[in-house]
Every structure is written in C-alpha cells, then in structure tokens.
Design a protein around this motif. Structure first.
Motif, short mmCIF file in Angstrom:
data_model
loop_
_atom_site.label_atom_id
_atom_site.label_comp_id
_atom_site.label_asym_id
_atom_site.label_seq_id
_atom_site.Cartn_x
_atom_site.Cartn_y
_atom_site.Cartn_z
N GLU A 190 1.36 -1.65 -0.01
CA GLU A 190 0.12 0.23 0.05
C GLU A 190 1.43 1.38 0.40
N ARG A 191 2.09 1.31 1.08
CA ARG A 191 3.06 2.24 0.71
C ARG A 191 4.14 1.62 0.41
N PRO A 192 5.13 1.94 -0.95
CA PRO A 192 5.54 1.34 -1.58
C PRO A 192 7.00 1.52 -1.39
N ASP A 193 6.86 3.72 -0.40
CA ASP A 193 7.61 4.22 -0.86
C ASP A 193 8.04 4.60 1.28
N ALA A 194 7.78 4.41 1.36
CA ALA A 194 7.41 4.56 3.29
C ALA A 194 8.72 3.96 3.72
N PRO A 195 9.49 4.60 4.95
CA PRO A 195 10.52 3.38 5.51
C PRO A 195 10.43 2.37 6.32
N PHE A 196 8.84 2.67 6.96
CA PHE A 196 8.33 1.90 8.21
C PHE A 196 9.99 1.88 8.75
N ALA A 197 10.50 2.81 8.96
CA ALA A 197 11.70 2.58 10.17
C ALA A 197 10.99 1.98 11.39
N GLY A 198 11.65 1.28 12.26
CA GLY A 198 11.60 1.04 13.65
C GLY A 198 11.16 -0.11 13.66
N LEU A 199 10.14 -1.34 13.05
CA LEU A 199 8.83 -1.80 12.71
C LEU A 199 9.21 -2.52 12.21
N THR A 200 8.15 -3.80 13.22
CA THR A 200 8.99 -5.00 13.30
C THR A 200 8.23 -6.09 12.54
N HIS A 201 8.52 -6.63 11.26
CA HIS A 201 7.55 -7.83 10.38
C HIS A 201 7.42 -8.88 10.69
N VAL A 202 5.89 -9.06 11.00
CA VAL A 202 5.31 -10.50 11.17
C VAL A 202 5.74 -11.57 11.51
N ASP A 203 6.90 -11.59 10.39
CA ASP A 203 7.51 -12.41 10.02
C ASP A 203 8.78 -13.16 10.65
#
Length: 230
Positions: A190-203
C-alpha cells in the motif's frame, strides 16, 4: 535461528486470525508443531497442522474449558502465544475517551488473564512450556495521546511478569516481546515508498516466537525481548 523440529509440540495461538497470528501459526506449523488457532471466529486454514478453535476469551469459564479440552485431546500443551490485539488513541491527554479504556481493558488485559489462568498448570506440566505476549514501547514510555493503550499494555506486562515469577525454578517460561509496531507485506504494497523505520515484520515476530523453545527457561523467563529496530 531455525526452530527445532518438534512434531509432538502443541501450541495455542490466541487471536490467531490477524496478520501476526497467521504468520505465527504458519511458522510454528512449518516446524512440525500442532497449532490450535483460537479466536471467536477462527476461520479456515489450509494447513493440516493448524486446527481452528472457536472460543470467546472474554468468557473465563469457556476459556478454562477450552484449555482443559485442548490438553485432554492432545495430551499436552507446550505453548500459549497471546496475540489478541487492539488500539485506541488520540492526540492529547485531556481528550482521552474512557470508553477506549473499556475496550482495551477487555482486549489487552482480560484475555491475557483468562488464558494464562486457564493454561497455567498445563504449561507448567509441559516439558518446556512457553507463554508470550506482544507489547509495545508505549508501555514503558507512554505519551499523552495513548494513555489508555499504554496503561493496558503495561498492565498486561505486569501480569506476565507475575506469571513468570510463578514459573521460577520450573521448565516453563513467560516472556514479553516488545515492538514499536508490526509490519505486514500488505502495508508495504500500500505504501511502497514508506521507510517503516523501527517496525517489526510479522514474519520476524513469528521467527522469534518459534525460537522460544530453543532457549532455556531460566534464561527466558521474565524477560522483555526488544524487537524494535533502532
């Protein structure tokens, strides 16, 4: 870390229908674990090692009956992973709506209480019983807009640490996994350019949970494992 293959292990995932629950259930099943996917509406699963279970975790009696029935059906319960989630918040402390607290209290605290009380003895009796919740940095560092949410998370952490104390000296362990927020592939699309810094992937969360059985109980019990990136 690659989780140890253990086809005899039985793990209950509470709140299994969300993105984190599905990632954890599939990762555990991939290691040969029998997963009991618990939710009010557990839905369908395409993995023969994942068994859906319909249960209202806000009903203490129903939760205890579910725990006892699961142990009786499988001969053991080796793990309980609590992934029942919820979020409510705002911008200022003064604007806090206590109706949000009522919702979060049930989702984030009451379900932890009911499940841990129901499964407490079963996990202690297991060769390596494990319990884990997912918490958030706000529990230790609350900001004004998330007063209700942070308080609920802090309470669930305190409850988990009390559970851990009850497991001292046994082969069971209870741990807190701390994230800033969880990330999914759908969010990236949905937001391919977002950095998502500090987020933990569910995997990555799922990999950590699958590895809990590879750590000695005395080393793991009562710990807060920070999965948030710098």
């Amino acid at each position: 870390m690659t989780p140890t293959q253990n086809p005899g292990r039985v793990v209950v995932v509470a709140g299994a229908t969300g993105p984190a629950g599905r990632a954890v259930a599939h990762r555990l099943a991939a290691s040969g674990t029998r997963v009991i996917a618990a939710a009010r509406n557990p839905g369908d699963w395409d993995d023969e090692l994942i068994t859906p279970a319909a249960v209202d975790l806000l009903d203490a009696g129903a939760t205890r009956a579910f725990a006892d029935a699961t142990a009786a059906a499988h001969g053991r319960v080796d793990g309980l992973i609590h992934l029942v989630g919820g979020w409510r918040g705002g911008k200022t402390f003064a604007a806090t709506d206590l109706a949000d607290w009522a919702v979060l209290h049930d989702l984030l605290i009451r379900t932890v209480q009911h499940t841990t009380l129901a499964f407490h003895a079963h996990l202690r009796a297991a060769p390596a019983g494990r319990f884990a919740i997912v918490s958030q940095l706000a529990a230790q560092h609350p900001t004004q807009g998330v007063a209700a949410y942070a308080t609920a998370k802090a309470a669930s952490e305190a409850w988990t640490l009390a559970l851990a104390d009850s497991y001292t000296g046994s082969d069971a362990a209870a741990a807190i996994l701390v994230v800033r927020a969880l990330l999914t592939d759908a969010m990236r699309r949905e937001r391919p350019d977002a950095p998502f810094a500090g987020l933990t992937h569910v995997d990555d969360l799922a990999a950590t949970i699958a590895g809990l059985w590879d750590r000695p109980a005395a080393e793991l019990n009562g710990t807060r494992l920070d999965l948030s990136a710098p």
